[in-house]
Design an enzyme around this catalytic site. Structure first.
Site, short mmCIF file in Angstrom:
data_model
loop_
_atom_site.label_atom_id
_atom_site.label_comp_id
_atom_site.label_asym_id
_atom_site.label_seq_id
_atom_site.Cartn_x
_atom_site.Cartn_y
_atom_site.Cartn_z
N ASN A 35 48.80 64.18 21.11
CA ASN A 35 49.33 65.41 20.51
C ASN A 35 49.00 65.38 19.01
O ASN A 35 49.85 65.64 18.16
CB ASN A 35 50.85 65.49 20.74
CG ASN A 35 51.44 66.79 20.24
OD1 ASN A 35 50.76 67.81 20.19
ND2 ASN A 35 52.71 66.76 19.85
N SER A 124 65.95 60.24 15.15
CA SER A 124 66.20 61.68 15.10
C SER A 124 67.69 61.97 15.02
O SER A 124 68.51 61.23 15.58
CB SER A 124 65.64 62.31 16.38
OG SER A 124 66.10 63.63 16.53
N TYR A 152 64.32 63.09 25.94
CA TYR A 152 63.69 62.79 24.65
C TYR A 152 64.70 62.18 23.69
O TYR A 152 64.46 61.14 23.06
CB TYR A 152 63.08 64.07 24.03
CG TYR A 152 62.91 63.96 22.54
CD1 TYR A 152 61.87 63.21 22.00
CD2 TYR A 152 63.80 64.57 21.67
CE1 TYR A 152 61.74 63.07 20.63
CE2 TYR A 152 63.69 64.43 20.31
CZ TYR A 152 62.65 63.69 19.78
OH TYR A 152 62.55 63.54 18.43
N LYS A 156 65.15 58.22 21.85
CA LYS A 156 65.37 57.86 20.44
C LYS A 156 66.57 56.92 20.33
O LYS A 156 66.51 55.89 19.63
CB LYS A 156 65.58 59.11 19.59
CG LYS A 156 64.33 59.96 19.39
CD LYS A 156 63.27 59.22 18.58
CE LYS A 156 62.03 60.06 18.34
NZ LYS A 156 60.93 59.29 17.75
N ASN A 202 59.51 74.67 18.55
CA ASN A 202 60.36 74.65 17.36
C ASN A 202 60.25 75.93 16.57
O ASN A 202 59.26 76.64 16.62
CB ASN A 202 60.02 73.44 16.49
CG ASN A 202 60.27 72.14 17.23
OD1 ASN A 202 59.35 71.36 17.45
ND2 ASN A 202 61.52 71.92 17.64
N ARG A 234 70.47 74.68 10.94
CA ARG A 234 69.85 73.36 10.92
C ARG A 234 69.52 72.97 9.48
O ARG A 234 69.46 73.81 8.59
CB ARG A 234 68.53 73.37 11.71
CG ARG A 234 68.68 73.65 13.19
CD ARG A 234 69.35 72.50 13.93
NE ARG A 234 69.42 72.76 15.36
CZ ARG A 234 70.41 73.45 15.94
NH1 ARG A 234 71.38 73.99 15.22
NH2 ARG A 234 70.41 73.62 17.26
N GLY A 295 71.68 73.36 25.71
CA GLY A 295 71.63 72.09 24.97
C GLY A 295 71.68 72.25 23.46
O GLY A 295 71.88 71.27 22.75
N1 UFG Z 1 65.27 78.67 17.74
C1 UFG Z 1 65.15 80.02 18.07
N2 UFG Z 1 63.97 80.43 18.63
C2 UFG Z 1 62.92 79.60 18.87
C3 UFG Z 1 63.06 78.22 18.54
C4 UFG Z 1 64.25 77.80 17.99
O1 UFG Z 1 66.07 80.81 17.86
O2 UFG Z 1 61.87 80.05 19.39
C5 UFG Z 1 66.51 78.20 17.10
C6 UFG Z 1 67.26 77.15 17.89
O3 UFG Z 1 68.15 77.75 18.79
C7 UFG Z 1 67.94 76.38 16.77
C8 UFG Z 1 66.95 76.45 15.61
O4 UFG Z 1 66.14 77.57 15.89
O5 UFG Z 1 69.13 77.02 16.39
C9 UFG Z 1 66.09 75.22 15.46
O6 UFG Z 1 65.44 74.92 16.69
P1 UFG Z 1 64.23 73.88 16.78
O7 UFG Z 1 63.77 73.84 18.19
O8 UFG Z 1 63.24 74.15 15.72
O9 UFG Z 1 64.92 72.51 16.37
P2 UFG Z 1 66.12 71.71 17.07
O10 UFG Z 1 67.17 71.55 16.02
O11 UFG Z 1 66.53 72.27 18.35
O12 UFG Z 1 65.38 70.35 17.44
C10 UFG Z 1 64.88 69.55 16.42
C11 UFG Z 1 63.67 68.76 16.93
C12 UFG Z 1 64.07 67.77 17.95
C13 UFG Z 1 65.20 66.96 17.47
C14 UFG Z 1 66.34 67.82 16.99
C15 UFG Z 1 67.41 67.00 16.34
O13 UFG Z 1 62.73 69.61 17.52
O14 UFG Z 1 62.98 66.92 18.18
O15 UFG Z 1 65.87 68.70 16.00
O16 UFG Z 1 68.52 67.80 16.02
F1 UFG Z 1 65.67 66.19 18.48
#
Ligand code: UFG
Length: 340
Positions: A35, A124, A152, A156, A202, A234, A295
């Site tokens: 990747n 993470s 995943y 970690k 993401n 976040r 989740g």
């Molecule tokens: N989100 C959307 N639309 C999208 C993608 C994300 O609304 O298309 C929102 C999610 O619901 C969340 C925020 O944007 O509220 C951030 O989402 P991300 O997927 O960018 O990030 P996450 O916080 O879910 O996950 C990230 C990393 C993981 C890690 C995690 C740790 O991708 O690898 O942080 O908290 F495990």
């Protein structure tokens, strides 16, 4: 130092490589390009005017890794190799456990073979128990390693435990576990950045692809969370700040296992991200509200004060700079590294 950088051709790895080279270290990248891209390393070499030795090898294969590293010398390992797509890990748990756990076990064995005791591991914020999230800024003493919602995240937490247990049996081992919050942005040159394969999971890369016109609109996963505007919050950390955190960790290694959050301490909602990216790019970001993603938690923001204090490190770049740099990368490389 000469540093073995496992996963050094990936998004975070390429920025860590650049920061290490600029600080005067030598870098030996080990990557299987599952990747990631060789082009990223070429660009790091151009930006730094330094050369990087690259070994193409899957760390989950101990025999091949032993052979590939035979005769190589290094003083420390930064381990960022692994699979990281949350959704894919739910569909292919065995693949995630096998890859992410075996590569860590193998790296620890290779370190013993080579008499190397210094390790920085990419963990993470996902290891924090969900009940603790959404409450306040997360410090390192919050419960971790329980109630994780996907394989995943478990890999970690399990890797953290593997490192602790092996350190216990090898007291000379000096390890730092870095719990990343949400890495975003790119090198300000726009030459290296995040190049997710397929549809981005993401938020930031998805928003960047909407801005450039590769995707029609963003799906916002829920607007009824108990946050200031109802969307998920976040802690988005500029990838250059994150990379500098690895340098600080290397400088502060000592016998034992130390754990640090790498985050800014500030939260941005999905709507905040859309607005800031739109400002940085001058493009509209169309979106629609859809159901929450299973989740997801309402809020995950770091308390980074331990890293600030003990590593003498802090995130310096603003979220607006992260959006600017992400846009520089996206607009100069609309198809990522694939265009060469
Ligand atoms: N989100 C959307 N639309 C999208 C993608 C994300 O609304 O298309 C929102 C999610 O619901 C969340 C925020 O944007 O509220 C951030 O989402 P991300 O997927 O960018 O990030 P996450 O916080 O879910 O996950 C990230 C990393 C993981 C890690 C995690 C740790 O991708 O690898 O942080 O908290 F495990």
């Amino acid at each position: 130092m000469r540093i073995l950088l496992a996963g050094g051709a990936g998004y975070i790895g390429s920025h860590v490589a650049l920061v290490l080279l600029e600080a005067g270290h030598e870098v030996l990248v080990v990557d299987d390009y599952s990747n990631s891209s060789r082009t990223a390393i070429g660009r790091v070499e151009n930006l730094t005017e330094r050369s990087v030795e690259v070994i193409d090898c899957d760390l989950a294969d101990l025999t091949a890794s032993r052979a590939a590293l035979h005769g190589q010398q290094f003083d420390a390992v930064i381990h960022l190799a692994g699979l990281k797509a949350v959704g894919e890990s739910v569909a292919k748990p065995a693949h995630y456990y096998r890859t992410n756990l075996t590569s860590t076990l193998n790296l620890l064995e290779l370190m013993a073979d080579h008499g190397v005791n210094k390790l920085v591991f990419s963990s993470s914020a996902t290891v924090y128990a969900p009940a603790a999230e959404g409450v306040q800024n997360l410090d390192e003493d919050q419960p971790a390693g329980t109630g994780i919602t996907n394989p995943y995240g478990w890999t970690k937490a399990m890797n953290e435990q593997i490192i602790r247990d092996i350190q216990h049996s090898r007291p000379e081992l000096e390890a730092v576990l870095l719990r990343y919050f949400n890495p975003v942005g790119a090198h300000p040159s726009g030459r290296i950045g995040e190049d997710p394969s397929g549809i981005p999971n993401n938020l930031m890369p998805f928003v960047a692809q909407v801005a450039i016109g590769r995707r029609d609109r963003l799906a916002v996963f829920g607007d009824q969370y108990p946050t200031h505007d109802g969307t998920g919050v976040r802690d988005y950390i500029h990838v250059m700040d994150l990379a500098e955190g690895h340098l600080a960790a290397l400088d502060h290694l000592r016998a034992g296992v130390a754990t640090y959050n790498l985050g800014t301490g500030e939260g941005q909602s999905v709507f905040d991200v859309v607005q800031a990216f739109s400002d940085a790019s001058g493009r509209e970001i169309p979106y629609e509200i859809v159901a929450p993603r299973p989740g997801d938690v309402a809020k995950a923001v770091a308390d980074p004060s331990k890293a600030n204090r003990e590593l003498n490190w802090r995130a310096k770049r603003t979220f607006a700079e992260a959006c600017r740099d992400s846009w520089a990368w996206q607009s100069q490389n609309p198809n990522g590294y694939s265009a060469g």
